[in-house]
Design an enzyme around this catalytic site. Structure first.
Site, mmCIF file in Angstrom:
data_model
loop_
_atom_site.group_PDB
_atom_site.id
_atom_site.type_symbol
_atom_site.label_atom_id
_atom_site.label_comp_id
_atom_site.label_asym_id
_atom_site.label_seq_id
_atom_site.Cartn_x
_atom_site.Cartn_y
_atom_site.Cartn_z
ATOM 1 N N CYS A 121 21.433 -1.611 26.116
ATOM 2 C CA CYS A 121 21.344 -2.767 27.005
ATOM 3 C C CYS A 121 22.453 -3.778 26.709
ATOM 4 O O CYS A 121 22.927 -3.895 25.573
ATOM 5 C CB CYS A 121 19.973 -3.444 26.857
ATOM 6 S SG CYS A 121 18.615 -2.475 27.547
ATOM 7 N N CYS A 202 20.963 -1.690 31.683
ATOM 8 C CA CYS A 202 19.833 -2.586 31.455
ATOM 9 C C CYS A 202 20.335 -3.874 30.807
ATOM 10 O O CYS A 202 21.431 -3.923 30.255
ATOM 11 C CB CYS A 202 18.764 -1.925 30.583
ATOM 12 S SG CYS A 202 19.347 -1.346 28.975
#
Length: 305
Positions: A121, A202
């Site tokens: 992420c 993400c």
């Protein structure tokens, strides 16, 4: 005398019979030949055509295997369970002996599954028309990954391949461009890889665009504009940061308030993303200044009194 006449008649009948057989055989051969010429014309191999793009990279197998092993052993040893031989075989089977204008996403699906891996992420960096700059940046800053920094992208970056129905099944002379046929090996591969890269993103994601392009920094026809932006998951991605870079000393055709950037913002807002935009993101601009240290754009800001 009657015997001689009978013998003569027998010879005449024999000659007539042989002639009829020869004529019949000739007619049969003529019909067969006409059928072959009419209904069984050999397909013209795509290799006979001169495509507009470069042909398959020489020693493609060695290039793909070498990059794969380098990636999983030297750069990301945590991916050491990847099978580079299987990855190469799945790539080869996706295009070899196939018409280079008839490639489908199904052809590449086994490759995508074999070579995919998680993307941490906050590290996904997308780009359009900033190829050289964005990859100079990711090489100097390991906090971000472009598609070309993943295993799939790393193996395929600046490499070309396409097949041909005739032996040896690979066309080393030329390959079709997207303008010649959209379902070519390169276009289908990069669309699939880009879609998968966007789906894996993400946290906060970044996109580096070129504000010196007269036609506009954001283009709906680009891979980012047509594929990646629509495959970002609003449930996984919290924000999109736009870095709008201008060439050092080059035209500043568009700023963060420009028309194409506003179109991009509208698309992202409709998909419920939080957006920020920054003109000439300073860490990237400093990298540009390595090659232009004396330019006025690269001078440090004067200290305030």
């Amino acid at each position: 005398m009657p015997f001689q006449q009978s013998s003569a008649r027998t010879r005449q009948r024999t000659v007539l019979l042989v002639g009829m057989v020869v004529l019949l055989v000739a007619l049969v051969l003529a019909v067969v030949l006409a059928s072959v010429l009419t209904h069984a014309k050999p397909e013209v191999s795509p290799k006979m055509m001169k495509w507009k793009d470069r042909g398959t990279t020489k020693n493609l197998q060695e290039v793909i295997l070498g990059r794969c092993y380098s990636y999983i052993t030297a750069q990301y040893p945590e991916l050491g369970d990847k099978d580079c031989l299987k990855i190469w075989e799945s790539l080869k089977h996706a295009f070899i002996y196939k018409n280079p204008c008839n490639i489908t996403s199904e052809d590449y699906q086994p490759l995508m599954e074999l070579a995919s891996h998680p993307i941490p992420c906050n590290k996904s960096l997308f780009w359009s028309k900033t190829n050289d700059l964005v990859h100079r940046y990711t090489k100097s800053n390991q906090n971000f990954l472009t598609l070309e920094d993943t295993l799939l992208g790393y193996m395929a970056d600046r490499v070309s391949w396409c097949g041909d129905p005739s032996a040896p099944g690979i066309n080393y002379e030329s390959c079709p461009k997207r303008s010649e046929c959209e379902s070519n090996p390169s276009s289908v591969f990069w669309k699939m890889a880009s879609k998968m890269f966007a789906e894996a993103a993400c946290g906060v994601v970044q996109v580096m665009l070129n504000g010196s392009i007269e036609a506009g920094a954001f283009r709906s026809s680009s891979i980012f504009g047509s594929v990646e932006i629509f495959n970002l998951n609003p449930d996984k991605v919290s924000a999109v940061h736009i870095w709008l870079m201008h060439d050092i000393g080059g035209p500043q055709s568009e700023s963060c308030s420009g028309h194409s950037i506003q179109r991009l913002k509208n698309i992202l807002e409709e998909r419920n993303f939080t957006i920020t935009c920054e003109d000439n993101y300073r860490p990237v601009q400093l990298l540009q200044c390595v090659h232009n240290p004396d330019h006025t754009d690269c001078r440090p800001c004067p200290s305030s009194a």
